[in-house]
Structure formats: structure tokens, C-alpha cells
Design a protein around this motif. Structure first.
Motif: not given
Ligand code: PLP
Length: 368
Positions: A1-30
Motif C-alpha cells: 500500500x502507498x499512503x499519502x502523509x497529507x492527501x492534498x490531491x484527493x482534496x483538490x479532486x473532491x472540491x475541484x469545481x468550486x476551487x476552479x470557479x473561485x480561481x477563475x473569478x479572480x482571473x476574470x476580475x483582474x
């Protein structure tokens, strides 16, 4: 078994849509610096902690520097800190010319030993910085009372700044970490319980004047555009990071509960190592789940062979660090911290650590 010490990748995949939306809003706002997202984040931080003023800033280290500058720390002022913590707690003090004064920790909670703290208070003490190590706060009421008592005795205020870099979301007697003393500082470094995707932090206070000074200091001492009242720093949080934090905050209470269930599983099932104590009336956000053993190196090796990552927080107490040699503290002067540095190690911890993984880790450590 290969275990992650802190699973940040799985966290990102779980919340990806809302995180990407927030980042895009900032990019669009300048609006990449300051802007509405920073204000929304600060409101969310205040609602979460109950603190009147939450000030987003560039890192946990800068949060400490901002807080110390706001209270008017001067070269030569003494600041009491635990010797068993991340370097930044004492580094921020020394960076501003202050003198870190170390105190040993207490072996079961890993936090500053309040019984040993009092004897370090002098008329030069400007501040006490208790650290909420690994996600559990120190005994803040007792520390606040000591500060009040000695402020009266010496006729000048001794501030208490909670280093809450590891404890955002923890509770102490029903109150939230970051809202327990004059000021508090947290970090949103990716590996902290609530992390962004770069560096970030925040300062908290219920004192409007301190809050105003902190806002001025973190923006080059600026009171109006190109009008500067004092020496400051560039200590602002990037707006993209505020977006990431806003998205992650929607899931944070749920993540805290999951971390607590995992910690309980570890504590209930681990047999060969000493497990951490959570004081009655406290809750931890488990920034790290740290155990102790005289056979640490063997156990860590055993984990490594089985694909279980572990880490040592912290291998060298601050009083034994080269950078603080000039303070003249000797090996042997803080026995609990020195023992801890030899015995402690951290196990994988994140809201995404699965039960099968937890079982595998416990079995590896319990096996003779
Ligand atoms: C992480 C940490 C800091 C510093 O935070 P950064 O965001 O990395 O600058 C300060 N104190 C403690 C106890 C920490 O764990």
C-alpha cells in the motif's frame, strides 16, 4: 500500500469545481491584489472564529511579524515562547530585534508548560506567544491571567499572541482558537489544517486600533495612496489564495470532524507508542497526529518499508539551534523538549485518510 502523509490531491479532486470557479473569478476580475475576495475571506474568517477583526496576510510568519510590529515590539524586548515549536515563532521575534525567552513544554499535550512560564516573566517581557502545537491550544486562560497580573506589577502591558498556525478551527472551553487572546496568528500554508495553494496567513484581534495598525503595516505603512505613516512590509495575501480558501472553508467543519474521528481511531487502537492527550474541554484540529516512542527510529523504518510516510516535528528544539546560540541556552536546560525531539514522530493525517489505510498503519505499528 502507498499512503499519502497529507492527501492534498484527493482534496483538490473532491472540491475541484468550486476551487476552479473561485480561481477563475479572480482571473476574470483582474483584481489580483486586494479586492472583494479578500473582504469576503476576512468576513468568513471572522464569522468562523467569532473574532471582530480578521486580517488576511502573506504567511503565518508574516502574521507573527505584523502582530509583533503592531504591539510596538522594540529591540531588546523579551518575548516568551516554547522551545518546542516551528522556528517561525521565535524567528519573527528575533527578526524584529526582540529576545526570544524559551520555556519547556509539557509532555502529554506538547504545549508550553504554564508552571514554568511564570518564572520567565520579567519587567522586560513585552509579549507571550503560546503555540497551539499540532492543533490543540495551550491553556490560554491561565496564560492571559499571568499576563494581566504581571502587566499590573510592572506597569506596562504584556500582550498574549496565540501562534495558531496549526490550530485554526480548534476549540478551548467552547471558544475558538484565534479568538482567545489579544492577538492570534494563523497560517494557510498548504500542509496546515486549512491550507491554500501557496503561502498565506491571517491575524486576528478584537482590538480595533491594533487591527487598523496591522492593515497599515501590511501595506507598506500606507494610510492613503502614497501617504505613509510608518515603516511597514508587503504583507498582503494574494487574491487567488483567498478564492481557494473560500472554496475550502465550505468543507472545513466536515474535514475537522473527519480528522477527529481518525485521531480517535489512532488513539483507541495504537498499543506500542504513547499517544497525545487532548485536555478536557479542548478539541484539536490535528494538524499533526504525533506519537512518542523510545524505539522511534525502528518504528519509522518499519513504516517506511510498508509505504507509510512519517515525519519528525521537531528534531531540534529551538534553544539548541545554531541561529539562537548567542542566547546562551545549553543542552539539558529544557529536558522535556529534548526528550521529545528524540522520541516524537507524526503519522499520516488528513480528512481523506481512509479506514483501510488507518487499519494498515495501526497494524504496522502494533506488530511486535
Ligand atoms: C507553519 C507555522 C508557522 C509559519 O507559518 P508560514 O505560513 O509557513 O509562514 C508559524 N508557527 C507555527 C507553529 C507553524 O507551524
Amino acid at each position: 500500500m502507498k499512503i499519502e502523509f497529507i492527501n492534498l490531491q484527493k482534496q483538490y479532486q473532491s472540491y475541484k469545481d468550486s476551487i476552479n470557479r473561485e480561481i477563475t473569478e479572480v482571473l476574470e476580475s483582474s483584481a489580483y491584489i486586494r479586492g472583494d475576495k479578500i473582504k469576503s475571506l476576512e468576513s468568513a474568517l471572522s464569522a468562523f472564529t467569532g473574532c471582530d477583526h480578521s486580517i488576511a496576510c502573506s504567511s503565518g510568519t508574516d502574521a507573527l511579524i505584523l502582530a509583533l510590529m503592531a504591539i510596538g515590539l522594540k529591540p531588546g524586548d523579551e518575548v516568551i515562547v516554547p522551545t518546542f515549536t516551528f522556528i517561525a515563532t521565535a524567528e519573527a521575534v528575533a527578526f524584529l530585534g526582540g529576545v526570544p525567552v524559551f520555556v519547556d513544554i509539557e509532555a502529554e499535550s506538547y504545549n508550553i508548560d504554564v508552571e514554568k512560564l511564570e518564572e520567565k516573566i520579567t519587567r522586560h517581557t513585552k509579549c507571550i506567544i503560546p503555540v497551539a502545537l499540532f492543533g490543540q491550544t495551550a491553556d490560554m486562560d491561565v496564560i492571559n491571567q499571568l499576563a494581566v497580573r504581571y502587566s499590573k506589577k510592572y506597569g506596562s502591558k504584556i500582550y498574549v499572541i496565540e501562534d495558531a498556525a496549526q490550530s485554526f478551527g480548534a476549540t478551548y472551553k467552547g471558544r475558538k482558537s484565534c479568538n482567545l487572546s489579544d492577538l492570534a496568528c494563523t497560517s494557510f500554508f498548504p500542509a496546515k489544517p486549512l491550507g491554500c495553494y501557496g503561502d498565506g496567513g491571517a491575524v486576528f484581534t478584537n482590538d480595533g486600533e491594533l487591527a487598523e495598525q496591522i492593515r497599515i503595516i501590511l501595506n507598506h505603512g500606507q494610510t492613503q495612496k502614497y501617504v505613509h505613516s510608518r515603516v511597514g512590509i508587503n504583507g498582503r495575501l494574494d487574491t487567488i489564495q483567498a478564492g481557494v480558501l473560500l472554496a475550502k472553508m465550505n468543507h472545513y467543519e466536515d474535514e475537522i470532524s473527519k480528522r477527529q474521528v481518525i485521531a480517535k481511531y489512532y488513539s483507541d487502537h495504537l498499543k506500542t507508542v504513547k499517544t497525545p492527550r487532548i485536555e478536557p474541554g479542548y478539541t484539536s484540529v490535528w494538524a499533526q497526529y504525533c506519537v512518542r516512542s523510545e524505539n522511534r527510529d525502528k518504528l519509522m523504518e518499519k513504516c517506511k518499508i510498508r509505504g507509510i510516510p512519517t515525519a519528525i516535528y521537531y528534531p531540534i528544539p529551538l534553544h539548541m539551534q545554531e541561529v539562537f546560540k548567542s542566547l546562551g541556552e545549553k543542552a539539558g536546560s529544557f529536558p522535556v523538549a529534548e526528550m521529545m525531539a528524540k522520541e516524537i514522530f507524526a503519522l499520516p493525517m488528513s480528512a481523506f485518510l481512509e479506514l483501510g489505510e488507518q487499519k494498515y498503519i495501526v497494524e504496522a505499528l502494533n506488530e511486535e
